[in-house]
Write a protein that holds these residues in place. Structure first.
Motif, mmCIF file in Angstrom:
data_model
loop_
_atom_site.group_PDB
_atom_site.id
_atom_site.type_symbol
_atom_site.label_atom_id
_atom_site.label_comp_id
_atom_site.label_asym_id
_atom_site.label_seq_id
_atom_site.Cartn_x
_atom_site.Cartn_y
_atom_site.Cartn_z
ATOM 1 N N HIS A 220 2.035 -14.405 8.660
ATOM 2 C CA HIS A 220 1.305 -13.616 9.655
ATOM 3 C C HIS A 220 0.707 -12.408 8.943
ATOM 4 O O HIS A 220 1.415 -11.662 8.275
ATOM 5 C CB HIS A 220 2.267 -13.169 10.758
ATOM 6 C CG HIS A 220 1.585 -12.736 12.010
ATOM 7 N ND1 HIS A 220 1.719 -11.476 12.528
ATOM 8 C CD2 HIS A 220 0.751 -13.395 12.855
ATOM 9 C CE1 HIS A 220 1.014 -11.380 13.646
ATOM 10 N NE2 HIS A 220 0.424 -12.536 13.865
ATOM 11 N N TYR A 221 -0.607 -12.217 9.082
ATOM 12 C CA TYR A 221 -1.317 -11.186 8.340
ATOM 13 C C TYR A 221 -2.078 -10.249 9.271
ATOM 14 O O TYR A 221 -2.467 -10.620 10.386
ATOM 15 C CB TYR A 221 -2.327 -11.812 7.365
ATOM 16 C CG TYR A 221 -1.704 -12.409 6.127
ATOM 17 C CD1 TYR A 221 -1.629 -11.689 4.949
ATOM 18 C CD2 TYR A 221 -1.188 -13.696 6.143
ATOM 19 C CE1 TYR A 221 -1.061 -12.227 3.812
ATOM 20 C CE2 TYR A 221 -0.612 -14.256 5.008
ATOM 21 C CZ TYR A 221 -0.555 -13.509 3.839
ATOM 22 O OH TYR A 221 0.004 -14.043 2.710
ATOM 23 N N ILE A 222 -2.309 -9.029 8.764
ATOM 24 C CA ILE A 222 -3.220 -8.092 9.399
ATOM 25 C C ILE A 222 -4.470 -8.024 8.537
ATOM 26 O O ILE A 222 -4.393 -7.754 7.332
ATOM 27 C CB ILE A 222 -2.620 -6.683 9.531
ATOM 28 C CG1 ILE A 222 -1.360 -6.723 10.407
ATOM 29 C CG2 ILE A 222 -3.627 -5.715 10.111
ATOM 30 C CD1 ILE A 222 -0.096 -6.538 9.661
ATOM 31 N N GLN B 278 -4.322 -11.220 17.891
ATOM 32 C CA GLN B 278 -4.338 -9.866 18.430
ATOM 33 C C GLN B 278 -5.499 -9.110 17.805
ATOM 34 O O GLN B 278 -5.774 -9.248 16.606
ATOM 35 C CB GLN B 278 -3.017 -9.138 18.127
ATOM 36 C CG GLN B 278 -2.857 -7.851 18.912
ATOM 37 C CD GLN B 278 -1.395 -7.446 19.018
ATOM 38 O OE1 GLN B 278 -0.529 -8.094 18.452
ATOM 39 N NE2 GLN B 278 -1.120 -6.402 19.745
ATOM 40 N N THR C 123 -4.887 -9.687 13.835
ATOM 41 C CA THR C 123 -3.781 -10.387 13.219
ATOM 42 C C THR C 123 -3.985 -11.884 13.418
ATOM 43 O O THR C 123 -4.597 -12.318 14.394
ATOM 44 C CB THR C 123 -2.429 -9.975 13.822
ATOM 45 O OG1 THR C 123 -2.428 -10.277 15.221
ATOM 46 C CG2 THR C 123 -2.179 -8.502 13.618
ATOM 47 N N ASP D 114 2.214 -9.090 7.536
ATOM 48 C CA ASP D 114 2.850 -8.419 8.669
ATOM 49 C C ASP D 114 4.344 -8.365 8.385
ATOM 50 O O ASP D 114 5.065 -9.339 8.591
ATOM 51 C CB ASP D 114 2.566 -9.202 9.947
ATOM 52 C CG ASP D 114 2.961 -8.446 11.202
ATOM 53 O OD1 ASP D 114 3.412 -7.295 11.076
ATOM 54 O OD2 ASP D 114 2.800 -9.005 12.302
ATOM 55 N N ALA E 19 5.079 -9.849 17.972
ATOM 56 C CA ALA E 19 5.394 -10.493 16.695
ATOM 57 C C ALA E 19 6.902 -10.589 16.492
ATOM 58 O O ALA E 19 7.425 -11.619 16.065
ATOM 59 C CB ALA E 19 4.747 -9.734 15.542
ATOM 60 N N SER F 51 2.238 -5.431 12.976
ATOM 61 C CA SER F 51 1.272 -5.657 14.050
ATOM 62 C C SER F 51 1.717 -5.001 15.345
ATOM 63 O O SER F 51 0.892 -4.467 16.101
ATOM 64 C CB SER F 51 1.043 -7.154 14.251
ATOM 65 O OG SER F 51 2.260 -7.823 14.521
#
Length: 1006
Positions: free
Chosen positions: A61-63, A123, A133, A156, A272, A349
């Motif tokens: 999971h990334y921003i 998001q 995200t 994240d 998250a 996040s």
């Protein structure tokens, strides 16, 4: 210095990349090898056009942060889209047509950026941050990191809250002549200001958050800054003329009725975290309710109600108050509690969502008592969100971190954030009187009457049959035998296991009390223990343990009024210099009480207590947030950096352990905050968005705004830092008058020639701004040894003091180079700060070889030790350790002796069979190395080695020569060649090339 064992330090150093688990799966795994804030501007293609220096991206999971400005700072740069950034004195209007259009534009662009790699945003952020995200594969993350318009791609990760006699009395807020009284009393201290708390939530039943039911009608003019409800929304007209809008979000064990005239808003953010942590692994409420206690503690410290009776551990500690008792509290829960502490914390996040909402709600102050053992880059998404918050006029206070006393362990070091160190106040104390008459004083909040005399025993002496001696000495759960422990006072060693859990084990086993032992120097903390407890520091703790091991040992615990010098910087408080700024921005900014702070907590996770003592920079930060609230109630139009400057330039000295002045700016920043002086700063160093963008450009982080880069040392902050002073450097600053008058500058900076120009500034009216410079030149200060001091402006009946931290550098040269053969030469590149500086050669020398043996199973105290004494005439020092077996794995810890104690300075080695430790131009003192192995060669139980210690003095010999013999040019690289003749080839030898001010290069031969 540190209380971590040497092997804990090794694990921390070698395993740093594994310190955080991502939220990609509930099981957790190693963090993605992604540099925070890395985007296409950081990755340059090679000659064939291929980008080769991208880190490895793992699925998760990334921003993803984009380069266009968010709503809070968008000034109308895009054709067809109207400005959304509020004018000074106004607030963000997210409901305006311009904001709706621009948010739609940002969301559309985010969708298109995600779509180019086939990803779907889960998001969107647009108020304080422009980003989204998404779940990404490694390839998708890698492609996005190189995509145009992408500022950064960041995993994240789990962000964790820091563990952290009356601070309000110590800060002179209370009393007839205190700050509150000057502000009209506690009923006016902080009025019209809203403090946003991003933390673990709130326990609304606490008396610290008591208030009246929110009315449903808007108050009439002249009735003050009173919040009211319209439907589910809380509205409050603020001191700055704008409006706060919040809500009391319902959820598990939390209703709209839990908000009131003090706690005016409470929300929670956990998408998250809740997705990653299954219900059976949670120990929290899916609501704003606090499942830990940390959030309630920080909220009540910053803005809790005044005059609240506080009892902890059955002892009445009188009345406590928040720093800004009339300020309102808005809670943004983004940190969560897992069962047994596993997975506790908050996803990046979720924290971004909380910041986004706090900015949209229009809070005045944000407290962020969250941090990492690694420094977040200034372009980390959370730091960028705080940039937008500060650009919107929100003061952000953040914890420096609890990883001290090691250097460069700070977090939250961005210039737009006020980074807070933790200091002590007068301690609650108690004594341990032994049966032999010896008496020791420590810290305690759990002893209000005499305990004993009673038998004094070690945990190991009363352990169960199945418990190990080590576990029992640590008083871990289930290790003490009630038949042996009943009625005794037990010594329990600090280290493994929670401190309070140790006293709970003593209570379970029927013990009468506990003496908590620091066997190496570290903080004494006043936890709310289950049995009467005294926390003792070394060396007294060591002596008490030795006595407790004797037959028929007894002890008596009793209250005491003794206290150590204060305020001191807590041992755990993280230190600078900041790595993100390369030492060109001094952090922390200042210090506030953060040790043994009594405040509200969540009873279920705090032994059913309503109040408890916590320690940490988490506790220091809300003190500064509260003071900012007091300030903004008086000066509602002031910028965050003007308030920060006022707090810093009026700060006072911090003490060392002996009661003298603490001279370490990387520990205390500008010093201990002094509220009694903060409202009359005389001059302020102000800054805003243009300064921050120029700063980012100056550290090599393109912003795409066209703002010119500035040298980080020139950023207009009320401190001066130069991470590498090579030759003269002129630092720029500007000050704005709060009190008009004539101000004269003085500089106290040992070993550095500092010239202020102009040295006299005359202001005819408030609000007038003038610039000045400080020219810094290395004089007698030794190279590569930090020197510090103060710049002080005096005038208009006040003093304006700024800390200075300089790393003098007469030369940039390698610490060590090597060569082989009886005769030969080696060349290396050097840059000198001045032309004509002498260059000299010494050596070579070859010390005797000594054999030794080490093992991974050896305790720290039994590791092979090789000491050496450095005098003023010593030029260099080197240890060389060579294992007998080439497949061995060796490490060395360099230590220095201070006040009879060995303190780890640094680690050497890479797990190979050879370790070399070189000190060029070391400061006088007693040094040494401890040799350890990280594991024995199969089939062996120890690792034999040979060590050679080489001390190079002025009479080291003439085998080594150097050319040139003086620096030919200043500020530009040139070649230096060291030559040797007649050096033995059957053993190791060392020479030294010396530059001015104790700078130099060790020449390691054969």
């Amino acid at each position: 210095m540190s209380h971590l064992s040497l092997r804990q330090r090794l694990a921390l150093t070698a395993g740093a990349a594994l310190a955080f688990a991502t939220l990609a799966s509930s099981a957790g795994g190693p963090a993605q090898a992604v540099a925070v804030g890395r985007g296409p501007a950081d990755f340059a293609p090679n000659a064939t056009g291929e980008v080769t220096n991208l880190p490895t991206f793992l699925p998760g999971h990334y921003i993803v942060v984009l380069d266009e400005k968010p709503v809070a700072t968008y000034a109308g740069e895009t054709a067809g889209l109207t400005r959304t950034k509020p004018a000074k004195g106004e607030q963000i209007d997210l409901g305006s047509a311009a904001a709706r259009a621009y948010r739609g534009h940002l969301k559309d662009r985010q969708q298109r950026v995600a779509a180019r790699v086939g990803a779907t945003p889960d998001q969107h952020y647009s108020t304080a941050l422009n980003g989204f995200t998404a779940e990404l594969t490694g390839d998708q993350a890698r492609e996005l990191a190189q995509a145009p318009g992408v500022l950064s791609v960041t995993p994240d990760v789990l962000q964790q809250p820091l563990d952290d006699r009356s601070p309000t009395d110590f800060l002179q807020l209370s009393g007839k002549t205190g700050v509150w009284s000057e502000l009209g009393g506690t009923k006016h201290a902080g009025e019209g200001v809203v403090v946003g708390i991003i933390d673990t939530g709130v326990w609304p039943e606490s008396e610290s958050f008591a208030g009246k039911k929110l009315p449903t009608k808007q108050p009439k003019a002249g009735q003050g800054y009173q919040p009211y409800r319209t439907g589910t929304t809380t509205v409050m007209q603020k001191a700055d003329g704008t409006t706060f809008t919040g809500t009391c979000q319902t959820g598990e064990d939390f209703t709209a009725a839990d908000c009131n005239s003090k706690l005016i808003s409470a929300r929670y953010y956990g998408d998250a975290w809740l997705e990653a942590v299954p219900p059976e692994a949670r120990a929290d409420y899916v609501s704003p309710r606090d499942g830990n206690g940390h959030g309630s503690h920080t909220a009540s410290t910053s803005a809790g109600r005044s005059g609240v009776e506080a009892t902890a551990g059955g002892i009445d500690f009188g009345k406590i108050s928040g720093v800004a008792p009339e300020a309102k509290i808005a809670v943004y829960k983004a940190l969560w509690e897992g069962k047994g502490g596993v997975s506790s914390g908050g996803a990046t996040s979720d924290i971004l969502s909380a910041i986004d909402q706090a900015v949209a709600d229009n809070v005045d102050v944000i407290n962020y008592s969250v941090g990492s053992i690694f420094e977040s880059a200034h372009t980390d998404p959370i730091q960028l969100a705080f940039l937008s918050a500060a650009s919107s006029g929100i003061f952000v206070a953040a914890a420096a971190g609890n990883s001290g006393p090691y250097p460069s362990t700070l977090d939250n070091t961005s210039p737009w954030v006020t980074t807070v160190a933790a200091s002590t106040v007068a301690s609650y104390s108690a004594t341990v009187t032994l049966g032999n008459g010896q008496r020791y004083t420590g810290t305690s909040t759990s002893i209000d009457s005499r305990v004993g005399p009673a038998p004094l025993v070690t945990g190991a002496a009363v352990r169960t049959a199945s418990a190990t001696e080590y576990d029992a000495n640590s008083c871990l759960p289930g290790t003490l035998d009630p038949a042996k422990t009943a009625g005794a006072i037990v010594t329990c060693e600090r280290g493994v296991g929670a401190r309070v859990a140790k006293s709970e084990e003593v209570e379970r086993a029927g013990g009468a009390g506990m003496v908590l032992l620091n066997l190496t120097p570290m903080d004494e903390l006043a936890d709310s223990h289950a049995v009467p407890t005294v926390h003792l520091n070394a060396p007294g703790a060591v002596q008490v343990k030795e006595y407790a091991g004797q037959p028929s040992a007894t002890a008596t615990l009793a209250p005491s009024t003794e206290t150590a010098p204060y305020p001191q910087i807590a041992d755990f408080s993280s230190r600078g210099p900041s790595l993100s700024s390369s030492g060109d921005l001094l952090k922390p900014d200042l210090a506030a009480p953060g040790v043994n702070v009594l405040a509200a907590v969540a009873p279920p996770t705090n032994g059913d207590q309503d109040f408890a003592f916590y320690s940490g920079t988490s506790m220091a930060s809300p003190h500064i947030a509260g003071l900012a609230a007091l300030y903004l109630a008086v000066h509602p139009s002031w910028s965050p950096m003007a308030v920060k400057s006022a707090l810093m330039t009026t700060a006072g000295d911090v003490k060392d352990a002996e009661g003298g002045v603490d001279g370490d700016p990387f520990a205390r920043g500008a010093g201990e905050v002094r509220p009694t002086r903060m409202l009359e700063p005389g001059l302020v160093y102000d800054a805003g968005a243009q300064d921050w963008l120029g700063y980012l450009e100056g550290i090599g982080k393109p912003t795409g705004t066209g703002v010119p880069a500035i040298d980080p040392s020139d950023y207009n902050t009320p401190s001066i830092a130069v991470g590498q002073l090579l030759g003269p450097q002129t630092v720029k600053r500007r000050v704005t008058a709060v009190t008009p008058g004539i101000y004269r500058a003085t500089v106290d900076l040992p070993g550095i020639d500092a010239v202020v120009s102009p040295s006299i500034l005359s202001f005819s009216k408030a609000g007038e701004t003038k610039a000045f410079t400080v020219r810094l030149t290395q004089d007698t200060a030794p190279s590569h040894v930090s020197t510090s001091g103060w710049l002080t402006w005096q005038g208009a009946g006040t003093t304006v003091r700024s800390p200075i931290a300089i790393m003098p550098t007469s030369v940039i040269a390698p610490t060590e180079v090597s060569g082989t053969g009886a005769d030969g030469q080696v060349s290396f590149e050097v840059t000198s700060g001045s032309a004509g500086a002498p260059i000299r050669a010494y050596g070579a020398v070859s010390g005797p070889e000594v054999t030794g043996s080490t093992s991974a199973s050896l305790p720290d105290k039994d590791l092979p030790d090789f000491p050496a004494t450095v005098t003023e005439s010593t030029k260099a020092l080197q240890w060389t350790v060579q294992a007998d077996d080439p497949s061995a794995s060796l490490w060395a810890v360099l230590y220095k002796v201070i006040d009879g104690q060995k303190y780890a300075v640094s680690w050497y080695g890479n797990g190979s069979d050879r370790v070399t430790t070189a000190l060029a131009g070391p400061a006088p003192g007693d040094y040494g190395i401890l040799v350890m192995s990280s594991g024995e060669v199969p089939g062996t139980t120890s690792t034999p080695f040979t060590v050679q210690t080489n001390l190079i003095g002025p009479d080291a010999g003439t085998d080594l020569t150097v050319t040139p013999t003086e620096s030919p040019v200043a500020g530009k690289p040139y070649q230096v060649t060291a030559s040797w003749t007649g050096v033995p080839t059957d053993r190791h030898s060392v020479g030294y090339v010396e530059f001015p001010n104790r700078g130099g290069t060790v020449i390691s031969l054969n």
